[in-house]
Design an enzyme around this catalytic site. Sequence first.
Site, PDB file in Angstrom:
ATOM      1  N   CYS A   1       0.831  -1.199   0.000  1.00 24.96           N
ATOM      2  CA  CYS A   1       0.000   0.000   0.000  1.00 24.96           C
ATOM      3  C   CYS A   1       0.866   1.250   0.000  1.00 24.96           C
ATOM      4  CB  CYS A   1      -0.899   0.009   1.232  1.00 24.96           C
ATOM      5  SG  CYS A   1      -1.979  -1.422   1.360  1.00 24.96           S
TER       6      CYS A   1
ATOM      7  N   ARG B   1       3.652   0.984  -6.767  1.00 22.84           N
ATOM      8  CA  ARG B   1       3.588   0.000  -5.704  1.00 22.84           C
ATOM      9  C   ARG B   1       2.450  -0.994  -5.906  1.00 22.84           C
ATOM     10  NH1 ARG B   1       6.584   1.925  -1.366  1.00 22.84           N
ATOM     11  NH2 ARG B   1       5.441   0.680   0.141  1.00 22.84           N
TER      12      ARG B   1
ATOM     13  N   TRP C   1      -3.691  -2.115  -1.573  1.00 24.00           N
ATOM     14  CA  TRP C   1      -3.550  -3.417  -2.233  1.00 24.00           C
ATOM     15  C   TRP C   1      -4.150  -4.430  -1.265  1.00 24.00           C
ATOM     16  CZ3 TRP C   1       1.643  -5.551  -4.576  1.00 24.00           C
ATOM     17  CH2 TRP C   1       1.352  -6.670  -5.358  1.00 24.00           C
TER      18      TRP C   1
ATOM     19  N   ASN D   1      -0.544   0.680   6.082  1.00 24.68           N
ATOM     20  CA  ASN D   1       0.169  -0.261   5.224  1.00 24.68           C
ATOM     21  C   ASN D   1       0.616  -1.422   6.107  1.00 24.68           C
ATOM     22  OD1 ASN D   1       1.687  -1.547   3.239  1.00 24.68           O
ATOM     23  ND2 ASN D   1       3.457  -0.220   3.513  1.00 24.68           N
ATOM     24  N   GLY D   2       0.381  -2.657   5.654  1.00 22.80           N
ATOM     25  CA  GLY D   2       0.820  -3.798   6.446  1.00 22.80           C
ATOM     26  C   GLY D   2      -0.339  -4.607   6.973  1.00 22.80           C
TER      27      GLY D   2
ATOM     28  N   GLU E   1      18.540 -21.686  -9.004  1.00 21.41           N
ATOM     29  CA  GLU E   1      18.225 -20.268  -8.830  1.00 21.41           C
ATOM     30  C   GLU E   1      19.475 -19.467  -8.459  1.00 21.41           C
ATOM     31  OE1 GLU E   1      16.120 -16.650  -8.537  1.00 21.41           O
ATOM     32  OE2 GLU E   1      15.812 -18.516  -9.645  1.00 21.41           O
TER      33      GLU E   1
ATOM     34  N   LYS F   1      20.978 -16.333 -10.640  1.00 26.24           N
ATOM     35  CA  LYS F   1      21.223 -14.995 -10.106  1.00 26.24           C
ATOM     36  C   LYS F   1      22.634 -14.528 -10.448  1.00 26.24           C
ATOM     37  CE  LYS F   1      17.676 -13.756  -9.218  1.00 26.24           C
ATOM     38  NZ  LYS F   1      17.164 -14.795  -9.972  1.00 26.24           N
TER      39      LYS F   1
ATOM     40  N   GLU G   1      22.999 -13.798 -14.194  1.00 22.22           N
ATOM     41  CA  GLU G   1      22.192 -12.642 -14.600  1.00 22.22           C
ATOM     42  C   GLU G   1      22.895 -11.323 -14.331  1.00 22.22           C
ATOM     43  OE1 GLU G   1      17.440 -13.404 -14.223  1.00 22.22           O
ATOM     44  OE2 GLU G   1      18.561 -13.397 -12.352  1.00 22.22           O
TER      45      GLU G   1
ATOM     46  N   HIS H   1      28.797 -37.499 -14.262  1.00 19.46           N
ATOM     47  CA  HIS H   1      28.427 -37.774 -15.654  1.00 19.46           C
ATOM     48  C   HIS H   1      28.794 -36.610 -16.578  1.00 19.46           C
ATOM     49  CE1 HIS H   1      26.187 -41.492 -14.760  1.00 19.46           C
ATOM     50  NE2 HIS H   1      25.921 -40.879 -13.606  1.00 19.46           N
TER      51      HIS H   1
ATOM     52  N   LYS I   1      12.618  -6.875 -17.280  1.00 16.33           N
ATOM     53  CA  LYS I   1      11.913  -7.365 -16.099  1.00 16.33           C
ATOM     54  C   LYS I   1      10.781  -8.304 -16.476  1.00 16.33           C
ATOM     55  CE  LYS I   1      11.021  -7.638 -11.735  1.00 16.33           C
ATOM     56  NZ  LYS I   1      11.944  -8.420 -10.904  1.00 16.33           N
TER      57      LYS I   1
END
Length: 615
Positions: free
Chosen positions: A2, A27, A87, A113-114, A488, A492, A495, A511, A610
């Site tokens: 929010c 946001r 949100w 917010n939260g 992952e 990272k 990237e 192998h 993105k």
Amino acid sequence: MCGIVGYVGDRAAEPLLLEGLRRLEYRGYDSAGIALQGETAIESVRAVGNLDALAERLARRRERLPERGGLALVARPATVGIGHTRWATHGRVSERNAHPHVDDAGRVHVVVNGIVENYLALKERMIAAGAAFASETDAEVIAHLIAAHLVDGNLAEAVRQAYAELEGHFAFVAMSAEDPETLVAARRECPLIVGRGDGEQFVASAVPAFVAHTRDVQFVETDDIVILRPNLVLMMRPDGTPVDRDVVRVEWDDEIAETGGHETFMLKELHEQPVALADTIAATAGLPGLDPRLLTGARRIVVVACGTSYHAGLIGRYAIEGWARVPVEVEIASEYRYRDPIVGPGDLVVGITQSGETADTLAAMRLARARGATVIAVTNVQGSQATRDADAVLFTRAGLEVGVAATKTFTCQVAVVLLLGLRLAELHKTLPPSKLAALVDEVRRLPVHAARLLDTIGPAVAALAEHWWQAEFFLFLGRHSGLPVALEGALKLKEISYIATDAYAAGEMKHGPIALLDEMTPVVCVATDSPVLDKLASNMQEVRARGAHVIAITTEGNEEIAGHAESILAIPRTDWTLQPILAVIPLQLLAYGIARRRGLNVDQPRNLAKTVTVE
């Protein structure tokens, strides 16, 4: 997340608040509202949808056009007010759930917010005392609680007493007609920043909300309570002890200001993971609003995703199959759509896409749905295409992620698929109730573990980054659910540092990949607790026998693994099935540290975007 903005001064508040909210649109939000301090009362205007809908409502108010609940035009423009973009987490998207919220007597207005974790207990207590609630949100309890403590118009003291009763992570700003020309704000974990002006003050969840008007800011710390008046800002701790926070001159442009004081967006987003996880878990636990029939009728689950989201799906496969005993296939979406997959009625297809706009994932979801499968989207963006293409949606609550390399959105995706697995286990009765309850409790503790990890592991990661930043190749190894963490971590690093990496199932190393090892090779092994840890330890010894340097991601207290590695990065102990969500954090930090040491732009890596909206 929010957006919050507040203003107190001598200028008309309405346009300043609306401008501030527009600068926080990134946001994400589904409704918005503004409350203005009139001559005798506070007037509130709220609307569902984008800020244009709110602006239209405000224009109608100024023109005295009649509307339901119409508001009287004040004699002079209000110079005190608060604004909010919501949100939704608790309560559906509706005007009555939009902020600002007010107590039933109209004494206190708040924007929040939260999440207030103990809101149900507080709400029940206040209802028993005669309070009437108008919304489904957790935020409304703050307005009622402050009003209950409001004596002799002292808003600051009422906020201080109310704050002591609240549990959770949140930031809020309150105003009351009984204490005009005053705003009182408080923060626990969620961001809040004060903008200092000449005869006026701002408060917001991010600098962009007011940076066009002042670049003098104070960063509110967790557990600070802030009193704002036109010519005064006072801060205190919950016990009333005054505190001083330095006024910092913000020299950044608007884009840099949005990093909240961190050197990059990626670093900011790395450190937002505890709050993002807490928001996601609180909103998703039990899968509220998802028809259980979508899950109980599934003969198998197929996950379609790309890149980082694909890795989140791989972690989910281990959890779902282990807990719920439902077969799971994880498919790279760009390949799935072209191989004429066997899919149809009885299949549950889960499309994971951070943006909700990833072209290949959307195409795979549509193909599956056209053939009769039920489709659930896991996404971070409300109103995105994925939400319209799916039968149901599970939202991550990570907030905007500006950095191209996913960090907080990945851990939130993993949290959602873990919670999906637990819900399936509950519906299929494949876990004992005691085990299920224990796992749910452990999931809820993950944000705390993530926060502690981020607070403590920095120096060890920095030392490794300094030692290995010139390496030309990294090998990542893992077994079981540690394998997608290795995948992952390797992604990272490649990237943002442009270092060649390979990620392999540790048992497959012999192998082929073992031929790449020599004394100059760092090998990152995801060696957290698992039933196959002893097998991985043997693989680590095979690596060391070739002279390579082993960096182990391990669990706190596991001294045995320390004997199999040259370097150790330990994560907090939790149930071993949940450890992947923590194990990836040191790998994110390692990639970040190496890339920065190499002088690279981690927020905008070369050749990457993105959101991939084309094939």
